[in-house]
Design a protein around this motif. Structure first.
Motif, PDB file in Angstrom:
ATOM      1  N   CYS A   1      26.492-125.385 -38.612  1.00  0.00           N
ATOM      2  CA  CYS A   1      27.315-123.907 -39.161  1.00  0.00           C
ATOM      3  C   CYS A   1      28.632-123.971 -38.789  1.00  0.00           C
ATOM      4  O   CYS A   1      29.493-123.507 -39.587  1.00  0.00           O
ATOM      5  CB  CYS A   1      26.445-122.756 -38.626  1.00  0.00           C
ATOM      6  SG  CYS A   1      24.710-122.733 -39.094  1.00  0.00           S
TER       7      CYS A   1
ATOM      8  N   GLY B   1      27.139-118.116 -44.552  1.00  0.00           N
ATOM      9  CA  GLY B   1      26.612-119.224 -45.708  1.00  0.00           C
ATOM     10  C   GLY B   1      25.982-120.227 -45.255  1.00  0.00           C
ATOM     11  O   GLY B   1      25.514-121.072 -46.088  1.00  0.00           O
ATOM     12  N   CYS B   2      25.693-120.479 -43.839  1.00  0.00           N
ATOM     13  CA  CYS B   2      25.221-121.602 -43.392  1.00  0.00           C
ATOM     14  C   CYS B   2      23.681-121.963 -44.112  1.00  0.00           C
ATOM     15  O   CYS B   2      23.162-123.014 -44.342  1.00  0.00           O
ATOM     16  CB  CYS B   2      24.953-121.607 -41.911  1.00  0.00           C
ATOM     17  SG  CYS B   2      24.325-123.200 -41.138  1.00  0.00           S
ATOM     18  N   ALA B   3      22.768-120.833 -44.081  1.00  0.00           N
ATOM     19  CA  ALA B   3      21.214-121.210 -44.337  1.00  0.00           C
ATOM     20  C   ALA B   3      21.217-121.635 -45.828  1.00  0.00           C
ATOM     21  O   ALA B   3      20.632-122.775 -46.226  1.00  0.00           O
ATOM     22  CB  ALA B   3      20.576-119.758 -44.369  1.00  0.00           C
ATOM     23  N   LYS B   4      21.884-121.164 -46.585  1.00  0.00           N
ATOM     24  CA  LYS B   4      22.175-121.718 -48.337  1.00  0.00           C
ATOM     25  C   LYS B   4      22.645-123.127 -48.252  1.00  0.00           C
ATOM     26  O   LYS B   4      22.042-123.926 -49.019  1.00  0.00           O
ATOM     27  CB  LYS B   4      23.178-120.857 -48.807  1.00  0.00           C
ATOM     28  CG  LYS B   4      23.111-121.194 -50.319  1.00  0.00           C
ATOM     29  CD  LYS B   4      24.027-120.192 -51.188  1.00  0.00           C
ATOM     30  CE  LYS B   4      24.276-120.665 -52.484  1.00  0.00           C
ATOM     31  NZ  LYS B   4      24.980-119.798 -53.336  1.00  0.00           N
ATOM     32  N   LYS B   5      23.755-123.256 -47.308  1.00  0.00           N
ATOM     33  CA  LYS B   5      24.157-124.606 -47.262  1.00  0.00           C
ATOM     34  C   LYS B   5      23.418-125.695 -46.732  1.00  0.00           C
ATOM     35  O   LYS B   5      23.219-126.835 -47.345  1.00  0.00           O
ATOM     36  CB  LYS B   5      25.753-124.622 -46.520  1.00  0.00           C
ATOM     37  CG  LYS B   5      26.394-125.846 -46.575  1.00  0.00           C
ATOM     38  CD  LYS B   5      27.598-125.890 -45.926  1.00  0.00           C
ATOM     39  CE  LYS B   5      28.225-127.372 -45.893  1.00  0.00           C
ATOM     40  NZ  LYS B   5      29.679-127.074 -45.209  1.00  0.00           N
TER      41      LYS B   5
ATOM     42  N   MET C   1      19.994-125.785 -47.057  1.00  0.00           N
ATOM     43  CA  MET C   1      19.094-125.918 -47.899  1.00  0.00           C
ATOM     44  C   MET C   1      19.420-126.651 -49.067  1.00  0.00           C
ATOM     45  O   MET C   1      18.755-127.586 -49.554  1.00  0.00           O
ATOM     46  CB  MET C   1      18.250-124.660 -48.394  1.00  0.00           C
ATOM     47  CG  MET C   1      17.600-123.976 -47.183  1.00  0.00           C
ATOM     48  SD  MET C   1      16.544-122.494 -47.828  1.00  0.00           S
ATOM     49  CE  MET C   1      17.873-121.428 -48.037  1.00  0.00           C
ATOM     50  N   GLU C   2      20.734-126.541 -49.347  1.00  0.00           N
ATOM     51  CA  GLU C   2      21.316-127.296 -50.583  1.00  0.00           C
ATOM     52  C   GLU C   2      21.370-128.916 -50.145  1.00  0.00           C
ATOM     53  O   GLU C   2      21.095-129.677 -51.046  1.00  0.00           O
ATOM     54  CB  GLU C   2      22.818-126.824 -51.171  1.00  0.00           C
ATOM     55  CG  GLU C   2      22.680-125.519 -51.398  1.00  0.00           C
ATOM     56  CD  GLU C   2      23.952-124.787 -51.773  1.00  0.00           C
ATOM     57  OE1 GLU C   2      24.871-125.409 -51.237  1.00  0.00           O
ATOM     58  OE2 GLU C   2      24.137-123.849 -52.565  1.00  0.00           O
TER      59      GLU C   2
ATOM     60  N   THR D   1      13.698-125.362 -44.881  1.00  0.00           N
ATOM     61  CA  THR D   1      13.857-124.079 -45.371  1.00  0.00           C
ATOM     62  C   THR D   1      14.698-123.098 -44.263  1.00  0.00           C
ATOM     63  O   THR D   1      14.252-123.359 -43.009  1.00  0.00           O
ATOM     64  CB  THR D   1      12.355-123.006 -45.408  1.00  0.00           C
ATOM     65  OG1 THR D   1      11.639-123.983 -46.372  1.00  0.00           O
ATOM     66  CG2 THR D   1      12.450-121.779 -45.792  1.00  0.00           C
TER      67      THR D   1
ATOM     68  N   SER E   1      16.656-119.490 -42.958  1.00  0.00           N
ATOM     69  CA  SER E   1      16.895-117.894 -43.142  1.00  0.00           C
ATOM     70  C   SER E   1      17.727-117.391 -42.000  1.00  0.00           C
ATOM     71  O   SER E   1      17.880-117.952 -40.914  1.00  0.00           O
ATOM     72  CB  SER E   1      15.688-117.138 -43.248  1.00  0.00           C
ATOM     73  OG  SER E   1      14.771-117.463 -42.189  1.00  0.00           O
ATOM     74  N   GLN E   2      18.670-116.356 -42.269  1.00  0.00           N
ATOM     75  CA  GLN E   2      19.238-115.856 -41.106  1.00  0.00           C
ATOM     76  C   GLN E   2      19.497-114.484 -41.031  1.00  0.00           C
ATOM     77  O   GLN E   2      19.019-113.673 -41.911  1.00  0.00           O
ATOM     78  CB  GLN E   2      20.687-116.642 -41.259  1.00  0.00           C
ATOM     79  CG  GLN E   2      21.334-116.518 -42.432  1.00  0.00           C
ATOM     80  CD  GLN E   2      22.636-117.274 -42.601  1.00  0.00           C
ATOM     81  OE1 GLN E   2      22.628-118.373 -43.092  1.00  0.00           O
ATOM     82  NE2 GLN E   2      23.731-116.598 -42.197  1.00  0.00           N
TER      83      GLN E   2
ATOM     84  N   THR F   1      15.210-122.317 -39.016  1.00  0.00           N
ATOM     85  CA  THR F   1      15.170-123.321 -40.057  1.00  0.00           C
ATOM     86  C   THR F   1      13.437-124.013 -39.664  1.00  0.00           C
ATOM     87  O   THR F   1      13.366-124.053 -38.692  1.00  0.00           O
ATOM     88  CB  THR F   1      15.979-124.588 -39.522  1.00  0.00           C
ATOM     89  OG1 THR F   1      16.049-125.053 -38.200  1.00  0.00           O
ATOM     90  CG2 THR F   1      17.432-124.233 -39.929  1.00  0.00           C
TER      91      THR F   1
END
Length: 206
Positions: A71, A119-123, A125-126, A132, A134-135, A154
């Motif tokens: 992150c 924006g770390c969780a989305k990145k 998972m991409e 998976t 979430s934050q 995670t």
């Protein structure tokens, strides 16, 4: 597969290492405010208490951590200094401090770190479809110029589950980041203790 390092220990730390992000050990800047002072780091006893193990710490080391932490790692400049902490079990922590040239640069750097964490969780998972993430945002702490606290969970398709806490704080032109991680989920996050650790970390910089 879990990877344990003398930094924050999580599956996502393994992702950063697997991505091949290099860390350059470059000495920290000599000029630090106040004059002739260097920012102080947390002592092991100031970390969130572990129920069955003491905390241990490595030396304060000039340069970026290796591997770079999840992150926040990509934003860290070579002038960073860091210290790693660990217990006898799967709980680890890290403090990273950067002294910028002026207050505005420090404000901008702290804002960049907060943006990266948000924006770390989305990145993640991409980058890894088997993960998976979430934050949560746990709010702002009223210490020096302020600190912000975040949580990241995670879980992997192969069964790992890790919880991480992050904080970004600033004192003048100095920015410090504290990271804490262990196996578990949001229910296992020591948020109150971590907030206390963050306040201590920012207060004791100078």
């Amino acid at each position: 597969m879990h990877v344990r390092t003398r930094g924050i220990r999580t599956t996502v730390a393994a992702l950063a290492a697997a991505a091949g992000v290099a860390a350059a050990a470059v000495p920290a800047a000599a000029a630090i405010t106040p004059a002739s002072a260097t920012p102080r780091f947390l002592e092991p006893a100031e970390l969130p208490p572990h129920p069955t193990s003491p905390w241990y710490a490595g030396p304060v080391t000039a340069g970026q951590p290796d591997p770079l932490p999840v992150c926040v790692g990509e934003a860290l400049p070579s002038i960073a200094s860091h210290r790693s902490y660990w217990t006898e079990y799967d709980t680890n922590a890290q403090q990273i401090t950067v002294v910028e040239r002026d207050t505005q640069r420090a404000k901008d750097f702290a804002a960049l770190l907060r943006k990266d964490i948000t924006g770390c969780a989305k990145k993640l998972m991409e980058q890894d479809p088997d993960l998976t993430a979430s934050q949560k945002y746990y709010g702002r702490l009223n210490v020096e110029e302020g600190a912000h606290v975040y949580g990241l969970h995670t879980a992997s398709a192969w069964g790992s589950s890790d919880i991480n806490l992050f904080s970004v704080g600033r004192d003048g032109r100095t920015v410090t980041v504290v990271l804490w991680g262990q196996m578990g989920n949001f229910q296992h996050a020591q948020v109150s203790d971590f907030k206390t650790t963050t306040v201590t970390a920012v207060n004791k910089l100078y």
